[in-house]
Design a protein around this motif. Sequence first.
Motif, PDB file in Angstrom:
ATOM      1  N   THR A  61       0.823  -1.209   0.000  1.00  0.00           N
ATOM      2  CA  THR A  61       0.000   0.000   0.000  1.00  0.00           C
ATOM      3  C   THR A  61       0.859   1.262   0.000  1.00  0.00           C
ATOM      4  O   THR A  61       0.592   2.214  -0.748  1.00  0.00           O
ATOM      5  CB  THR A  61      -0.934   0.012   1.233  1.00  0.00           C
ATOM      6  N   GLU A  64       2.333   1.818  -3.423  1.00  0.00           N
ATOM      7  CA  GLU A  64       1.345   2.231  -4.424  1.00  0.00           C
ATOM      8  C   GLU A  64       0.914   3.676  -4.242  1.00  0.00           C
ATOM      9  O   GLU A  64       0.642   4.376  -5.224  1.00  0.00           O
ATOM     10  CB  GLU A  64       0.137   1.299  -4.377  1.00  0.00           C
ATOM     11  N   ASN A  65       0.834   4.166  -2.985  1.00  0.00           N
ATOM     12  CA  ASN A  65       0.389   5.554  -2.794  1.00  0.00           C
ATOM     13  C   ASN A  65       1.556   6.551  -2.739  1.00  0.00           C
ATOM     14  O   ASN A  65       1.344   7.758  -2.567  1.00  0.00           O
ATOM     15  CB  ASN A  65      -0.478   5.687  -1.533  1.00  0.00           C
ATOM     16  N   ASP A  67       4.011   6.813  -0.518  1.00  0.00           N
ATOM     17  CA  ASP A  67       4.587   7.118   0.795  1.00  0.00           C
ATOM     18  C   ASP A  67       5.936   6.447   1.008  1.00  0.00           C
ATOM     19  O   ASP A  67       6.837   7.015   1.634  1.00  0.00           O
ATOM     20  CB  ASP A  67       3.628   6.687   1.917  1.00  0.00           C
TER      21      ASP A  67
END
Length: 215
Positions: A61, A64-65, A67
Amino acid sequence: MGSPNDRGQAHTLEAFAAAILLVAGLTFALQATAVTPLSASTSNQHIENQERAVATDFLTTSAENGDLTAAILRWDPENETFVDSPPDVDGEGYTQARGPNGFDAALGPFGESLNRTFVERSIAVNVELRHYNTSARTERNVTSLVDMGEPSNNAVTATRTVALPDDANLTAPNYTDTTLRGLADGTDPGAFYATETASGPLFTHVEVRMIVWRM
């Protein structure tokens, strides 16, 4: 009164029955003894599997974002440490959890997610960045991003590889206009922790290795 043969047969049956009960009792006792450590082991394995799945999903996650990439680029090239990072015994910088906000100040959104997902649930985290020193990939160096101590024997790991382009900007305050290409060419002051090992628009690959364990 029965005959001596009858009495002998009765004693033989009683002895046989007693032997069966003794064997059954021993078998039950051995089974009961074996169940306890096996159950604990199964329970521990279940917890470890859960923590590994959470760590893997967390890295997926975060990658993918954006961060995760932002966190590994939060580098101060002149001090050669991550932001808000004290030096360790070897003089290299790493980020530690501290204060009520833990990693927030040092790692931004990635740090906030670390706090919510792990630290606030009493799970310790180490994050290592692994990168090769030459394009031939003969030696791999390790840079510590997060260090919360020595992992326990029940620690689990998850990994994710991040590709860094040569035009990637650092995300540390005051260095957001600094690129990996500029650092490699000497156009921008300072140095990046990972050596350029790729060609074309790609600068290098960094393998992010997360180790988690219960405090």
